[in-house]
Design a protein around this motif. Sequence first.
Motif, PDB file in Angstrom:
ATOM      1  N   SER B  79       0.829  -1.202   0.000  1.00  0.00           N
ATOM      2  CA  SER B  79       0.000   0.000   0.000  1.00  0.00           C
ATOM      3  C   SER B  79       0.863   1.253   0.000  1.00  0.00           C
ATOM      4  O   SER B  79       1.865   1.341   0.695  1.00  0.00           O
ATOM      5  CB  SER B  79      -0.903   0.008   1.226  1.00  0.00           C
ATOM      6  OG  SER B  79      -1.503   1.277   1.362  1.00  0.00           O
ATOM      7  N   GLU B 151      -8.417  -1.793  -1.720  1.00  0.00           N
ATOM      8  CA  GLU B 151      -7.984  -0.482  -2.210  1.00  0.00           C
ATOM      9  C   GLU B 151      -8.696  -0.096  -3.504  1.00  0.00           C
ATOM     10  O   GLU B 151      -8.492   1.006  -4.017  1.00  0.00           O
ATOM     11  CB  GLU B 151      -6.467  -0.476  -2.462  1.00  0.00           C
ATOM     12  CG  GLU B 151      -5.597  -0.746  -1.255  1.00  0.00           C
ATOM     13  CD  GLU B 151      -5.450   0.462  -0.339  1.00  0.00           C
ATOM     14  OE1 GLU B 151      -6.267   1.399  -0.445  1.00  0.00           O
ATOM     15  OE2 GLU B 151      -4.524   0.447   0.494  1.00  0.00           O
ATOM     16  N   GLY B 155      -5.064   0.329 -12.827  1.00  0.00           N
ATOM     17  CA  GLY B 155      -3.801   0.158 -13.539  1.00  0.00           C
ATOM     18  C   GLY B 155      -3.939   0.780 -14.913  1.00  0.00           C
ATOM     19  O   GLY B 155      -4.945   1.426 -15.204  1.00  0.00           O
TER      20      GLY B 155
HETATM   21  C1  LIG Z   1       5.690  -0.026  -6.886  1.00  0.00           C
HETATM   22  C2  LIG Z   1       4.220  -0.018  -6.632  1.00  0.00           C
HETATM   23  C3  LIG Z   1       3.354   0.127  -7.697  1.00  0.00           C
HETATM   24  C4  LIG Z   1       1.980   0.188  -7.473  1.00  0.00           C
HETATM   25  N1  LIG Z   1       1.147   0.295  -8.550  1.00  0.00           N
HETATM   26  C5  LIG Z   1      -0.179   0.366  -8.352  1.00  0.00           C
HETATM   27  C6  LIG Z   1      -1.070   0.502  -9.454  1.00  0.00           C
HETATM   28  O1  LIG Z   1      -0.669   0.534 -10.623  1.00  0.00           O
HETATM   29  N2  LIG Z   1      -2.391   0.587  -9.190  1.00  0.00           N
HETATM   30  C7  LIG Z   1      -2.875   0.531  -7.926  1.00  0.00           C
HETATM   31  O2  LIG Z   1      -4.073   0.619  -7.766  1.00  0.00           O
HETATM   32  N3  LIG Z   1      -2.060   0.399  -6.866  1.00  0.00           N
HETATM   33  C8  LIG Z   1      -0.726   0.321  -7.037  1.00  0.00           C
HETATM   34  N4  LIG Z   1       0.098   0.180  -5.961  1.00  0.00           N
HETATM   35  C9  LIG Z   1      -0.465   0.170  -4.587  1.00  0.00           C
HETATM   36  C10 LIG Z   1      -0.713  -1.238  -3.982  1.00  0.00           C
HETATM   37  O3  LIG Z   1       0.056  -2.184  -4.641  1.00  0.00           O
HETATM   38  C11 LIG Z   1      -2.147  -1.636  -4.076  1.00  0.00           C
HETATM   39  O4  LIG Z   1      -2.890  -0.796  -3.255  1.00  0.00           O
HETATM   40  C12 LIG Z   1      -2.453  -3.109  -3.685  1.00  0.00           C
HETATM   41  O5  LIG Z   1      -3.801  -3.371  -3.953  1.00  0.00           O
HETATM   42  C13 LIG Z   1      -2.177  -3.456  -2.253  1.00  0.00           C
HETATM   43  O6  LIG Z   1      -2.227  -4.853  -2.107  1.00  0.00           O
HETATM   44  P1  LIG Z   1      -1.552  -5.598  -0.874  1.00  0.00           P
HETATM   45  O7  LIG Z   1      -1.832  -7.034  -0.989  1.00  0.00           O
HETATM   46  O8  LIG Z   1      -0.131  -5.228  -0.786  1.00  0.00           O
HETATM   47  O9  LIG Z   1      -2.349  -5.007   0.346  1.00  0.00           O
HETATM   48  P2  LIG Z   1      -1.857  -4.200   1.644  1.00  0.00           P
HETATM   49  O10 LIG Z   1      -0.966  -3.092   1.252  1.00  0.00           O
HETATM   50  O11 LIG Z   1      -1.318  -5.197   2.592  1.00  0.00           O
HETATM   51  O12 LIG Z   1      -3.195  -3.654   2.165  1.00  0.00           O
HETATM   52  C14 LIG Z   1      -3.886  -2.650   1.493  1.00  0.00           C
HETATM   53  C15 LIG Z   1      -5.203  -2.371   2.173  1.00  0.00           C
HETATM   54  O13 LIG Z   1      -6.051  -3.459   2.038  1.00  0.00           O
HETATM   55  C16 LIG Z   1      -6.532  -3.923   3.296  1.00  0.00           C
HETATM   56  N5  LIG Z   1      -6.691  -5.355   3.112  1.00  0.00           N
HETATM   57  C17 LIG Z   1      -5.764  -6.236   2.639  1.00  0.00           C
HETATM   58  N6  LIG Z   1      -6.294  -7.460   2.546  1.00  0.00           N
HETATM   59  C18 LIG Z   1      -7.598  -7.357   2.955  1.00  0.00           C
HETATM   60  C19 LIG Z   1      -8.678  -8.276   3.078  1.00  0.00           C
HETATM   61  N7  LIG Z   1      -8.532  -9.550   2.738  1.00  0.00           N
HETATM   62  N8  LIG Z   1      -9.844  -7.820   3.541  1.00  0.00           N
HETATM   63  C20 LIG Z   1     -10.006  -6.532   3.882  1.00  0.00           C
HETATM   64  N9  LIG Z   1      -9.020  -5.625   3.773  1.00  0.00           N
HETATM   65  C21 LIG Z   1      -7.838  -6.025   3.313  1.00  0.00           C
HETATM   66  C22 LIG Z   1      -5.508  -3.446   4.261  1.00  0.00           C
HETATM   67  O14 LIG Z   1      -6.047  -3.268   5.543  1.00  0.00           O
HETATM   68  C23 LIG Z   1      -5.101  -2.124   3.657  1.00  0.00           C
HETATM   69  O15 LIG Z   1      -5.983  -1.125   4.017  1.00  0.00           O
HETATM   70  C24 LIG Z   1       1.479   0.115  -6.154  1.00  0.00           C
HETATM   71  C25 LIG Z   1       2.356  -0.055  -5.102  1.00  0.00           C
HETATM   72  C26 LIG Z   1       3.711  -0.122  -5.319  1.00  0.00           C
HETATM   73  C27 LIG Z   1       4.627  -0.280  -4.155  1.00  0.00           C
END
Ligand SMILES: Cc1cc2nc3c(=O)[nH]c(=O)nc-3n(C[C@H](O)[C@H](O)[C@H](O)COP(=O)(O)OP(=O)(O)OC[C@H]3O[C@@H](n4cnc5c(N)ncnc54)[C@H](O)[C@@H]3O)c2cc1C
Lengths: 434, 474
Positions: B79, B151, B155
């Motif tokens: 995130s 979230e 993309g």
């Molecule tokens: C280099 C980079 C590039 C990125 N590019 C994009 C992009 O192109 N588009 C984009 O939209 N985002 C992008 N992101 C942001 C991020 O990857 C996204 O938000 C992604 O969806 C987060 O997934 P995660 O599994 O890491 O969740 P986390 O970061 O672990 O959690 C994100 C949120 O989801 C909640 N959550 C997680 N799992 C659950 C569940 N099962 N039930 C309820 N809540 C939950 C958490 O509490 C938190 O609020 C990027 C991030 C990075 C570092």
Amino acid sequence: MSHSHNHKLPYDETFQCVQCGYCLPACPTYQTMEKETHSPRGRINLVKMAAEGHLTLDELKEPIDLCLGCRACETACPSGVEYGKILEGARDVLASYQERKTSKPMRFAQKVMFQNVFPDSKKLRLAADAIWMYQRTGLQRVAHKGKLTHILPENLWAFEEVLPKVSSPSERRKRPALFHPPTGMAPRFKVAFFKGCIMDAIFEKINRLSMELLALAGCEVIVIPSQTCCGALHAHAGRRDDTMTLAKQNIEAFEKLDVDFIVNNAGGCGAQLVEYHHLFHGDEEWEDRAKALVAKTRDITQVLGQCELPLNKPIPAVVTYQRSCHMTNVQKVTKEPVDLIRQIPGVTFREMANPNMCCGSAGIYNVIHYEESMEVLDVKMGAVKDTQASVIVTTNPGCLLQMKLGVQREGKANEMRAVHLVELLAEACGLADS
Amino acid sequence: MAYSKVDQGILASLRQIIPDPKRLLTDKQDLAGYSYDASFGTYWPEVVIQPKNTEEVAAVIKLANAQKIPVYPRGQSTSLSGGPLPVEGGIVLDLSKMNHKLEVHADDLIAIVSPGVLTAAIHEAAEKVGLMYPPDPSSSAVSTIGGNLAENSGGPLGLKYGVTKDYVLGLEVVTPEGEVIRTGGRTVKNVTGYDLTKLLVGSEGTLGVITEATLQLIPKPPAAATLLAIFDDIVKSGEAISKVLTSGILPAKMEIMDQACIIAVESYEPLGLPVDAEAIILIEVDGHPRAVEEEIREAAEICERIGARQVQIASTAAERANLWKARKMVSPAITRVKPTKISEDATVPRSQIPAMFSRLKQIREKYQVNLVVFGHAGDGNLHPNIVADKRDKEEMQRVEKAVEEIFQAAIELGGTLSGEHGIGNMKAPFMEMELGTAGLDMMKRIKDSWDPNNIMNPGKIFPKPGQKLNLTEE
Ligand SMILES: Cc1cc2nc3c(=O)[nH]c(=O)nc-3n(C[C@H](O)[C@H](O)[C@H](O)COP(=O)(O)OP(=O)(O)OC[C@H]3O[C@@H](n4cnc5c(N)ncnc54)[C@H](O)[C@@H]3O)c2cc1C
Ligand code: SF4
Ligand code: SF4
């Protein structure tokens, strides 16, 4: 308290990490241990936190110890984080902190091992002689029967069984110091052979075959006695001073020779050699001399790839290749070994899933962290089995032993074998009976 | 609201639910690993739990609700807005290990997945049967579908295909009181009652824990082509974007990189891009091969007519990958300039892209910050990125002001705080600016009735009184 050491941790390097997590899928220990603590992002963060005093060195120790050092994370990182440097720096600090805490006899034993045994080819030769005796005299069979070896902890006992047949003392004594191309063939390259320490003791046969192959391919091969151990195991154990001493000795030995390449056949040694200049960062004289050695260092596959081998004995088999991490992620030699395998008549090459993942051998990780290593190996063997290969090719002694162990653990010793690429090429050139 | 601490008694109860000590972490070095995400700030959890199934999740949440202990769902912590950070201590619920289910039902064009499955694994599974799961965050190789759902990730393909919420048919969710509910179903049409599915998608873990999702798949388009257009004038590139979008073509992707990005990429790995150009745009169309061929030519003509210096078309997969390389390298390339990256995703209506560009230019100069812009030009979702050094307190304060002004600009131009990264704790202070008091209050009332004890991911989306953006660590 440990605080006095914390400021020596590689703190600045950790700032390059933006915690994006791109390295997570590449990390074998994250896959098997299933928590952030054992991921690259996690480890970098722990080093940072320890440097800031939020964690003690004792708390940092286990996550750093359990890193394989395969550096797959470095290749996956888009931000150019130098994980290798962070890891080595942390290991240095932990080692000197540990040293003060370690009991005297233990410290002495480590010193003997690292300063006297590994760099000393004579002592390693004696050890090899002992193993040879043991294997020859049937003591091995007796030991197995009586389960004598079970006195050893499980890990060492497991390795004992997969140890190759070592060359006899007389065979080793008779090895020439100079190998010539076949008569009538104009020499293509003049090369120095880096024989390594363990490689030359336990895997002397592979060394010998390497020299013969290079000669067969048209190289003049020189083996100088003044060379020593590359220092990789010392570096991994955080013994930086020992590593530098060994590096200097090698630089001095090889710079006296007028050769095109300095050739090694062990992924781990090669990785250490190509980074020699990092050891002398800031020391103008030695840095330049190290760079000269680095510029000439080649993996044997890079040299053989430029020559022509008489591959005239077909090997009808499905072959897969366990890439050595240090070849792939540090030396970045990935194409040449596969090209060579494919050139062997009769061979069907089949890449395994996730080919770049570490096999879990990682220096002496598999001895020290036996269980963790076996979990990584089990994942690897799953991928190997899917290819239905009967030959697993490796390019590093550690990986070779580990894969032999993998074959044994799977109970597949009758259907599968693990070999060094040099052995397979030698076989295809009619050099070996192996 | 006062929360309880996780004491020995509570740990003992948690151990009854999760008897495997490997999945209940309390060692300091383990807790440290769950104290951050890809944004800012370090917050230590008191315990980390790695559940394997819905029953375990429900039991943990029931206990937490009864004892008033905050719970933070977590995927892989990529995130960029502080989503999974345990800002009030308590329990981090690591759902990335719940990754056992990934079923593709090709006949129904759906996939049923558990929350810890990686997004890229869904892409792969769908493609194996000629289908496609369109939401494609750049983090898809790392991020979990649970995180994407929470979230509402998007993309590059968002322009033509929409974002995560457009592909969710149904959910299984553990409510903040520990009940298991199902929303939606496995049919495309479903209008029974309130649309709780849409409410939960994008709720950032504040309304419950997603434990299973039914996703919609679509047929994979058979062909695609990409073009690269180089512009000497960034405003002209904005015009070209609008012109293509109103010409009857709907590109799959439309990305932009400004001069600072071009320079960063070129100095990191020379690809032969012109460093004197003010902007480059990448356009990809997909669909039927004949339509693709014609549309990409038409898009190229438009760019040339508007004044592109040069246009390059690629139609084989390898050539296309080569063109996309530059775009993919932007993010890593800019962190080599300075190590700290503040990645924003302010989004404006498409007609306002040129105006947003000039506002960003002013902000860059006013605060003297290293600000570069790239992003999804086709849907107005720009990524203004500031690179700085978080050890430099003075610089970080300028960055904080610049970021605040970027949000202001986006909202004044009719846009939004977040196109895809969510609000988390980072953007919470600006919520009222976008929604107004009543708008935010309505959301808060929903939150209060779902989660009366406010145990689900507290500190996110809704600002605390007086909360400010903070990019410096104590
Ligand atoms: C280099 C980079 C590039 C990125 N590019 C994009 C992009 O192109 N588009 C984009 O939209 N985002 C992008 N992101 C942001 C991020 O990857 C996204 O938000 C992604 O969806 C987060 O997934 P995660 O599994 O890491 O969740 P986390 O970061 O672990 O959690 C994100 C949120 O989801 C909640 N959550 C997680 N799992 C659950 C569940 N099962 N039930 C309820 N809540 C939950 C958490 O509490 C938190 O609020 C990027 C991030 C990075 C570092
Ligand atoms: S070196 Fe290998 S084991 Fe260690 S963190 Fe990197 S990928 Fe993981
Ligand atoms: S090491 Fe590199 S890939 Fe891993 S989290 Fe840090 S920046 Fe990302």
